[in-house]
Design a protein around this motif. Structure first.
Motif, mmCIF file in Angstrom:
data_model
loop_
_atom_site.group_PDB
_atom_site.id
_atom_site.type_symbol
_atom_site.label_atom_id
_atom_site.label_comp_id
_atom_site.label_asym_id
_atom_site.label_seq_id
_atom_site.Cartn_x
_atom_site.Cartn_y
_atom_site.Cartn_z
ATOM 1 N N MET A 1 0.820 -1.192 0.000
ATOM 2 C CA MET A 1 0.000 0.000 0.000
ATOM 3 C C MET A 1 0.868 1.261 0.000
ATOM 4 O O MET A 1 0.534 2.229 -0.652
ATOM 5 N N VAL A 2 1.984 1.211 0.737
ATOM 6 C CA VAL A 2 2.898 2.357 0.774
ATOM 7 C C VAL A 2 3.519 2.576 -0.605
ATOM 8 O O VAL A 2 3.672 3.718 -1.048
ATOM 9 N N ASP A 3 3.864 1.483 -1.284
ATOM 10 C CA ASP A 3 4.441 1.597 -2.630
ATOM 11 C C ASP A 3 3.457 2.234 -3.599
ATOM 12 O O ASP A 3 3.845 3.048 -4.437
ATOM 13 N N LEU A 4 2.204 1.882 -3.498
ATOM 14 C CA LEU A 4 1.181 2.455 -4.371
ATOM 15 C C LEU A 4 1.060 3.958 -4.141
ATOM 16 O O LEU A 4 0.972 4.735 -5.098
ATOM 17 N N ALA A 5 1.094 4.390 -2.901
ATOM 18 C CA ALA A 5 1.025 5.813 -2.594
ATOM 19 C C ALA A 5 2.258 6.537 -3.139
ATOM 20 O O ALA A 5 2.161 7.651 -3.662
ATOM 21 N N TRP A 6 3.430 5.906 -3.030
ATOM 22 C CA TRP A 6 4.652 6.516 -3.538
ATOM 23 C C TRP A 6 4.594 6.676 -5.056
ATOM 24 O O TRP A 6 4.966 7.719 -5.602
ATOM 25 N N GLY B 1 2.242 9.464 -5.978
ATOM 26 C CA GLY B 1 2.895 10.747 -5.740
ATOM 27 C C GLY B 1 3.929 11.072 -6.791
ATOM 28 O O GLY B 1 4.078 12.219 -7.210
ATOM 29 N N SER B 2 4.657 10.079 -7.260
ATOM 30 C CA SER B 2 5.659 10.276 -8.304
ATOM 31 C C SER B 2 4.994 10.700 -9.607
ATOM 32 O O SER B 2 5.499 11.571 -10.315
ATOM 33 N N ARG B 3 3.884 10.093 -9.916
ATOM 34 C CA ARG B 3 3.183 10.437 -11.153
ATOM 35 C C ARG B 3 2.717 11.890 -11.114
ATOM 36 O O ARG B 3 2.794 12.603 -12.103
ATOM 37 N N TRP B 4 2.253 12.332 -9.951
ATOM 38 C CA TRP B 4 1.792 13.713 -9.835
ATOM 39 C C TRP B 4 2.940 14.679 -10.110
ATOM 40 O O TRP B 4 2.771 15.673 -10.805
ATOM 41 N N ARG B 5 4.140 14.403 -9.584
ATOM 42 C CA ARG B 5 5.296 15.283 -9.818
ATOM 43 C C ARG B 5 5.668 15.309 -11.294
ATOM 44 O O ARG B 5 6.022 16.361 -11.836
ATOM 45 N N ILE B 6 5.599 14.178 -11.956
ATOM 46 C CA ILE B 6 5.927 14.116 -13.380
ATOM 47 C C ILE B 6 4.908 14.902 -14.197
ATOM 48 O O ILE B 6 5.262 15.670 -15.090
#
Length: 70
Positions: free
Chosen positions: A1-6, A9-14
């Motif tokens: 679940m933590v990996d999915l949130a990470w 979040g990475s996609r949002w920055r991109i």
């Protein structure tokens, strides 16, 4: 679940980076008829965005972009 949130979040920055490139560096303003022209436009747009980001970082630190290094 933590990996999915990470990953989310990475996609949002991109996506934010691409939106900034479109708005500030003209990434989406091209009328290329060949692969070479498209590649040149994208390369120059990303270079302009990198320069803007570096200039902004220097301004935040309080340094002038044209100040000589001593």
């Amino acid at each position: 679940m933590v990996d999915l949130a990470w990953v989310a979040g990475s996609r949002w920055r991109i996506e934010e980076c691409f939106q900034q490139a479109k708005n500030e560096a003209g990434l989406d303003h091209y009328q290329a008829r060949s692969w070479r022209a498209w590649y040149a436009h994208i390369t120059l747009s990303m270079l302009a965005l990198a320069w803007l980001a570096a200039t902004k970082a220097l301004a935040i630190k309080g340094e002038s972009a044209s100040a000589p290094k001593t």
